[in-house]
Design a protein around this motif. Structure first.
Motif, short mmCIF file in Angstrom:
data_model
loop_
_atom_site.label_atom_id
_atom_site.label_comp_id
_atom_site.label_asym_id
_atom_site.label_seq_id
_atom_site.Cartn_x
_atom_site.Cartn_y
_atom_site.Cartn_z
N THR A 8 0.83 -1.20 0.00
CA THR A 8 0.00 0.00 0.00
C THR A 8 0.87 1.25 0.00
O THR A 8 0.49 2.27 -0.59
N GLY A 9 2.03 1.19 0.62
CA GLY A 9 2.95 2.33 0.59
C GLY A 9 3.64 2.51 -0.74
O GLY A 9 4.30 3.53 -0.97
N SER A 10 3.47 1.55 -1.64
CA SER A 10 4.14 1.65 -2.94
C SER A 10 3.62 2.81 -3.77
O SER A 10 4.28 3.24 -4.72
N THR A 11 2.43 3.34 -3.45
CA THR A 11 1.87 4.46 -4.20
C THR A 11 2.33 5.81 -3.65
O THR A 11 1.94 6.85 -4.18
N GLY A 12 3.11 5.81 -2.57
CA GLY A 12 3.54 7.04 -1.93
C GLY A 12 4.94 7.46 -2.35
O GLY A 12 5.25 7.64 -3.53
N TYR A 13 5.80 7.63 -1.36
CA TYR A 13 7.19 8.04 -1.59
C TYR A 13 7.86 7.09 -2.58
O TYR A 13 8.61 7.50 -3.47
N ASN A 14 7.58 5.80 -2.45
CA ASN A 14 8.16 4.80 -3.33
C ASN A 14 7.86 5.10 -4.80
O ASN A 14 8.75 5.00 -5.66
N LYS A 15 6.64 5.47 -5.11
CA LYS A 15 6.26 5.75 -6.50
C LYS A 15 7.01 6.96 -7.03
O LYS A 15 7.38 6.99 -8.22
N SER A 16 7.26 7.95 -6.17
CA SER A 16 7.99 9.14 -6.62
C SER A 16 9.45 8.84 -6.94
O SER A 16 10.11 9.63 -7.62
N THR A 17 9.97 7.71 -6.46
CA THR A 17 11.34 7.29 -6.78
C THR A 17 11.35 6.28 -7.93
O THR A 17 12.33 5.56 -8.11
N GLN A 18 10.25 6.21 -8.68
CA GLN A 18 10.09 5.31 -9.83
C GLN A 18 9.93 3.85 -9.42
O GLN A 18 10.20 2.94 -10.21
N GLY A 19 9.53 3.61 -8.19
CA GLY A 19 9.22 2.25 -7.76
C GLY A 19 7.90 1.79 -8.35
O GLY A 19 7.08 2.58 -8.81
N ALA A 20 7.68 0.48 -8.33
CA ALA A 20 6.46 -0.10 -8.89
C ALA A 20 5.31 0.00 -7.90
O ALA A 20 5.51 0.02 -6.68
N VAL A 21 4.08 0.06 -8.42
CA VAL A 21 2.88 -0.03 -7.60
C VAL A 21 2.54 -1.50 -7.43
O VAL A 21 2.41 -2.23 -8.42
N ILE A 22 2.43 -1.96 -6.19
CA ILE A 22 2.27 -3.38 -5.87
C ILE A 22 0.86 -3.65 -5.35
O ILE A 22 0.32 -2.89 -4.55
N ASP A 23 0.29 -4.75 -5.79
CA ASP A 23 -1.02 -5.18 -5.29
C ASP A 23 -0.89 -5.56 -3.81
O ASP A 23 -0.04 -6.37 -3.45
N PRO A 24 -1.71 -4.98 -2.91
CA PRO A 24 -1.59 -5.28 -1.48
C PRO A 24 -1.95 -6.71 -1.10
O PRO A 24 -1.73 -7.12 0.04
#
Length: 266
Positions: free
Chosen positions: A160-176
């Motif tokens: 669920t945190g993948s859509t936050g700071y992680n996404k801004s660093t080009q990380g993937a959005v992960i299914d919770p």
């Protein structure tokens, strides 16, 4: 959980907001719900605000395992954790009273700093340099030294945190629904001396991540636990792994995680 009648509202002390909430409190009581002042007495903890308020509600009430969490946004806010808005509060009460609610279960990360007490993160752990100098971190996966990172920092995110700071660093959005956590780089430096993977990587629930901060004068980084800073100055090592804890939240019909991702970003 059969009894859902005890509600605890988490919100900042704000006279204008309290005035707006009074009709909601009255509506809840008219529908046989009880508003409690102690979160430990609640079956449902309700945050008022966006995702930041939801994260604080979970953190300040101790990541409780025997209650449901839900969030209510205000008219000018949106939230990936929040299914309800102040304008449709009566829909939430009706759902809780008359419908068989679906419950989401969100993974949590256990974080240990310098071998001390363990903390939890629902969104992410972040480690960032506080001075104008890159930070050097040895990254270990289980017993394997994976890489030596040099750059501005690292983000370790839940699904669920993948859509936050992680996404801004080009990380993937992960299914919770996938029990895992993700590691993403913040401005890594790659040259003949330092070489990193150069992309995010995802670890399964059985993995243990250890970050060892090289003590070269930049060993006072900022440690972020969701939206709070960790107070210890000298950081030697951080261990992160997926917790056995799961945060349970109320789910409206036809409002899946991916519905909310689409609504927020697309």
């Amino acid at each position: 959980m059969t009894n859902r009648n005890n509600l605890y509202f988490y919100y900042p002390a704000d006279e204008e907001l309290e005035h707006k909430l009074e009709p909601l409190f009255k509506l809840a009581e008219e529908n046989n719900f009880h508003i409690v002042e102690n979160p430990g007495d609640a079956n449902v903890v309700i945050s008022v605000g966006g995702d930041g308020a939801f994260l604080q509600a979970v953190r300040q009430t101790g990541f409780r395992q025997n209650c449901l969490y839900t969030g209510i946004t205000r008219s000018n806010e949106s939230g990936l954790y929040c299914d309800f808005n102040m304008d449709n509060f009566d829909d939430m009460l009706y759902t809780m009273q008359h419908e068989e609610m679906e419950v989401r279960r969100f993974p949590v990360i256990d974080v240990q700093v310098n071998g001390e007490a363990t903390f939890n993160c629902l969104n992410e752990l972040s480690i960032r340099s506080t001075i104008i100098k890159s930070i050097v971190i040895d990254v270990n996966i289980d017993d394997l030294h994976f890489e030596t990172f040099r750059g501005d920092g690292l983000v370790v995110a839940t699904p669920t945190g993948s859509t936050g700071y992680n996404k801004s660093t080009q990380g993937a959005v992960i299914d919770p629904k996938i029990p895992c956590f993700q590691v993403s780089e913040i401005a890594s430096l790659n040259n003949n001396r330092y070489r990193t993977l150069g992309s995010s990587f995802v670890l399964s629930k059985d993995r243990t991540l250890t970050l060892e901060v090289v003590q070269d004068g930049n060993d006072h980084p900022i440690i972020g636990l969701d939206n709070e800073a960790y107070p210890v100055r000298n950081i030697q090592n951080i261990t992160a792994k997926l917790s056995d804890k799961l945060i349970k939240t109320v789910k409206l019909k036809n409002n899946s995680y991916w519905n909310r991702v689409k609504r927020t970003f697309l």
